[in-house]
Design a protein around this motif. Structure first.
Motif, PDB file in Angstrom:
ATOM      1  N   ARG A  45       0.854  -1.238   0.076  1.00  0.00           N
ATOM      2  CA  ARG A  45      -0.051  -0.031   0.059  1.00  0.00           C
ATOM      3  C   ARG A  45       0.797   1.379   0.015  1.00  0.00           C
ATOM      4  N   LEU A  46       1.952   1.165   0.754  1.00  0.00           N
ATOM      5  CA  LEU A  46       2.989   2.437   0.574  1.00  0.00           C
ATOM      6  C   LEU A  46       3.449   2.634  -0.714  1.00  0.00           C
ATOM      7  N   ARG A  47       3.883   1.653  -1.632  1.00  0.00           N
ATOM      8  CA  ARG A  47       4.208   1.938  -2.930  1.00  0.00           C
ATOM      9  C   ARG A  47       2.943   2.305  -3.715  1.00  0.00           C
ATOM     10  N   ARG A  48       1.822   1.798  -3.427  1.00  0.00           N
ATOM     11  CA  ARG A  48       0.600   2.243  -4.266  1.00  0.00           C
ATOM     12  C   ARG A  48       0.365   3.670  -4.081  1.00  0.00           C
ATOM     13  N   ARG A  49       0.179   4.072  -2.900  1.00  0.00           N
ATOM     14  CA  ARG A  49       0.109   5.514  -2.307  1.00  0.00           C
ATOM     15  C   ARG A  49       1.011   6.534  -3.151  1.00  0.00           C
ATOM     16  N   TRP A  50       2.260   6.134  -3.042  1.00  0.00           N
ATOM     17  CA  TRP A  50       3.247   7.095  -3.762  1.00  0.00           C
ATOM     18  C   TRP A  50       3.110   7.212  -5.201  1.00  0.00           C
ATOM     19  N   CYS A  51       2.833   5.838  -5.922  1.00  0.00           N
ATOM     20  CA  CYS A  51       2.554   5.703  -7.265  1.00  0.00           C
ATOM     21  C   CYS A  51       1.217   6.802  -7.686  1.00  0.00           C
ATOM     22  N   ARG A  52       0.548   6.690  -6.937  1.00  0.00           N
ATOM     23  CA  ARG A  52      -0.920   7.623  -6.937  1.00  0.00           C
ATOM     24  C   ARG A  52      -0.512   8.941  -7.064  1.00  0.00           C
ATOM     25  N   LYS A  53      -0.093   9.351  -5.853  1.00  0.00           N
ATOM     26  CA  LYS A  53       0.415  10.898  -5.834  1.00  0.00           C
ATOM     27  C   LYS A  53       1.330  11.252  -6.797  1.00  0.00           C
ATOM     28  N   TYR A  54       2.388  10.602  -7.161  1.00  0.00           N
ATOM     29  CA  TYR A  54       3.130  10.635  -8.400  1.00  0.00           C
ATOM     30  C   TYR A  54       2.464  11.109  -9.802  1.00  0.00           C
ATOM     31  N   LEU A  55       1.332  10.234  -9.944  1.00  0.00           N
ATOM     32  CA  LEU A  55       0.496  10.310 -11.095  1.00  0.00           C
ATOM     33  C   LEU A  55      -0.361  11.695 -11.237  1.00  0.00           C
ATOM     34  N   GLU A  56      -0.781  12.019  -9.855  1.00  0.00           N
ATOM     35  CA  GLU A  56      -1.468  13.294  -9.796  1.00  0.00           C
ATOM     36  C   GLU A  56      -0.562  14.399  -9.635  1.00  0.00           C
ATOM     37  N   ARG A  57       0.544  14.465  -9.245  1.00  0.00           N
ATOM     38  CA  ARG A  57       1.429  15.590  -9.309  1.00  0.00           C
ATOM     39  C   ARG A  57       1.824  15.884 -10.717  1.00  0.00           C
ATOM     40  N   ILE A  58       2.111  14.821 -11.681  1.00  0.00           N
ATOM     41  CA  ILE A  58       2.520  15.362 -12.852  1.00  0.00           C
ATOM     42  C   ILE A  58       1.371  15.699 -13.703  1.00  0.00           C
ATOM     43  N   GLY A  59       0.269  15.152 -13.189  1.00  0.00           N
ATOM     44  CA  GLY A  59      -1.290  15.906 -13.782  1.00  0.00           C
ATOM     45  C   GLY A  59      -1.743  15.349 -15.101  1.00  0.00           C
ATOM     46  N   ARG A  60      -2.980  15.327 -15.042  1.00  0.00           N
ATOM     47  CA  ARG A  60      -3.961  14.514 -15.928  1.00  0.00           C
ATOM     48  C   ARG A  60      -3.541  15.083 -17.540  1.00  0.00           C
ATOM     49  N   ASP A  61      -3.470  16.455 -17.502  1.00  0.00           N
ATOM     50  CA  ASP A  61      -2.945  16.973 -18.839  1.00  0.00           C
ATOM     51  C   ASP A  61      -1.788  16.551 -19.404  1.00  0.00           C
ATOM     52  N   ARG A  62      -0.687  16.411 -18.709  1.00  0.00           N
ATOM     53  CA  ARG A  62       0.528  16.148 -19.203  1.00  0.00           C
ATOM     54  C   ARG A  62       0.143  14.565 -19.607  1.00  0.00           C
ATOM     55  N   TRP A  63      -0.226  13.708 -18.544  1.00  0.00           N
ATOM     56  CA  TRP A  63      -0.145  12.487 -19.138  1.00  0.00           C
ATOM     57  C   TRP A  63      -0.874  12.336 -20.427  1.00  0.00           C
ATOM     58  N   LEU A  64      -2.000  13.043 -20.776  1.00  0.00           N
ATOM     59  CA  LEU A  64      -2.931  12.980 -21.813  1.00  0.00           C
ATOM     60  C   LEU A  64      -2.056  13.586 -23.209  1.00  0.00           C
ATOM     61  N   ALA A  65      -1.212  14.381 -22.852  1.00  0.00           N
ATOM     62  CA  ALA A  65      -0.382  15.133 -24.123  1.00  0.00           C
ATOM     63  C   ALA A  65       0.584  13.995 -24.403  1.00  0.00           C
ATOM     64  N   ILE A  66       1.280  12.834 -23.769  1.00  0.00           N
ATOM     65  CA  ILE A  66       2.072  11.736 -24.123  1.00  0.00           C
ATOM     66  C   ILE A  66       1.218  10.692 -24.498  1.00  0.00           C
ATOM     67  N   GLY A  67       0.118  10.544 -24.351  1.00  0.00           N
ATOM     68  CA  GLY A  67      -0.704   9.383 -24.589  1.00  0.00           C
ATOM     69  C   GLY A  67      -1.222   8.472 -23.720  1.00  0.00           C
ATOM     70  N   TYR A  68      -1.353   8.922 -22.270  1.00  0.00           N
ATOM     71  CA  TYR A  68      -1.769   8.031 -21.346  1.00  0.00           C
ATOM     72  C   TYR A  68      -2.916   8.710 -20.468  1.00  0.00           C
ATOM     73  N   ASP A  69      -3.659   7.936 -19.928  1.00  0.00           N
ATOM     74  CA  ASP A  69      -4.752   8.521 -19.470  1.00  0.00           C
ATOM     75  C   ASP A  69      -4.808   8.089 -17.904  1.00  0.00           C
ATOM     76  N   MET A  70      -4.573   9.215 -16.894  1.00  0.00           N
ATOM     77  CA  MET A  70      -4.304   9.005 -15.568  1.00  0.00           C
ATOM     78  C   MET A  70      -5.361   8.474 -14.864  1.00  0.00           C
ATOM     79  N   ASP A  71      -6.591   8.403 -15.081  1.00  0.00           N
ATOM     80  CA  ASP A  71      -7.658   7.668 -14.380  1.00  0.00           C
ATOM     81  C   ASP A  71      -7.526   6.308 -14.798  1.00  0.00           C
ATOM     82  N   ASP A  72      -7.362   5.851 -15.989  1.00  0.00           N
ATOM     83  CA  ASP A  72      -7.330   4.430 -15.977  1.00  0.00           C
ATOM     84  C   ASP A  72      -5.954   3.850 -15.486  1.00  0.00           C
TER      85      ASP A  72
END
Length: 319
Positions: A239-266
């Motif tokens: 759970r510690l690794r999962r929480r860190w990864c979720r925070k990381y995805l959120e910090r980079i941000g949905r728009d940046r992920w979409l710009a390079i072809g990845y969906d943050m929610d998925d």
């Protein structure tokens, strides 16, 4: 002409490099790191030296004022130096020299400015796979991301910014597509590089020499394989690794992920679906605590200075 692959470490850049290097019109070296010290010569931050970097930059700026075209002349000299070395390192008849150095993400804008005619390939990989591969490849599954924050945060933000600026003149490649449909992806790369038929390209004909590069993939895989796609789920296991990864995805941000072809929610939904255990949990707590203190300890420079203790007068402050 140079070709640059911009990517984070553990994104499949060595695989792509080996595929391209099997073509007789493409020469390469495992990793050059050539442009990092050249372009960092004008930076006052991020480099620590005995000769005092800030003073060096001040002196270089003074010197460039005496050049007919100022900084442009200095940059052109760097460009010509790199081109001469790329040419000397190339095989006879090669049209391109491929420079694949993951930490070029720190200077991606400057590289593109220095080589306006270069071919630019931006290689992306699911960030959860990148995170897991960093731990698995360099620490046998243990937490070590504090050594790679520069890549995961600053580096990713840099290359996304560079990609958005050079989107029209570059090529975007996804690791997942490359290993699922290598022929189709290589055809796209073919067309971008204006190379002849790539149908003969394979990994066995392009073994890279040198100490740098992928320490695991070149040994594990002799051909393109889709096996790495789901491996991240074995490493992001508590759970510690999962929480860190979720925070990381959120910090980079949905728009940046979409710009390079990845969906943050998925990605978050897939992350939440992975069964959790207590494996590595205690070790992770200790290592994350150490990683928090690490930037203030500078253990590598302290170790180098400690080795000089018998001759105290040779220990200098670094700026």
């Amino acid at each position: 002409m140079p070709v640059f692959i911009f990517s984070l470490p553990r994104s499949g850049s060595t695989l792509l490099q080996r595929l391209l290097a099997s073509h007789n019109q493409v020469s390469t070296a495992s990793e050059t790191w050539l442009l990092l010290p050249l372009l960092y010569s004008l930076r006052t931050q991020g480099i620590y030296t005995e000769y005092w970097q800030k003073t060096s930059v001040l002196a270089l700026n003074d010197f460039m004022e005496r050049l007919p075209n100022g900084k442009a002349d200095y940059q052109e000299a760097m460009r010509q130096l790199a081109l001469q070395l790329y040419t000397k390192a190339s095989d006879d008849g090669a049209s391109y020299f491929l420079d694949k150095t993951p930490r070029y993400h720190l200077i991606s804008d400057e590289v593109c400015e220095l080589f306006p005619d270069a071919k630019l390939i931006f290689l992306w990989r699911n960030p959860l796979s990148v995170i897991a591969s960093i731990m698995q490849s360099f620490a046998d599954g243990k937490w070590n991301l504090y050594y790679y924050n520069i890549d995961l945060f600053t580096g990713l933000e840099n290359i996304i910014h560079t990609y958005e600026n050079y989107r029209s003149s570059s090529l975007s490649v996804h690791f997942e597509a490359l290993i699922k449909s290598p022929e189709e992806e290589l055809k796209r790369i073919n067309e971008y590089l204006e190379l002849e038929d790539h149908s003969h390209m394979d990994l066995s004909s392009s073994q890279l020499s040198g100490k740098m590069g992928d320490p695991t993939g070149t040994k594990l895989y002799s051909q393109v394989s889709a096996e790495p796609l789901g491996k991240w789920k074995e490493v992001i296991c508590n759970r510690l690794r999962r929480r860190w990864c979720r925070k990381y995805l959120e910090r980079i941000g949905r728009d940046r992920w979409l710009a390079i072809g990845y969906d943050m929610d998925d990605m978050i939904a897939e992350l939440n679906a992975v069964p959790m255990s207590s494996r590595f949990l205690v070790s992770d707590v200790v290592r994350i605590t150490y990683g928090t203190l690490l930037p203030f300890l500078s253990p590598r420079s302290l170790k180098e200075k400690a080795a000089l203790l018998p001759d105290f007068n040779k220990i200098y402050p670094s700026y």
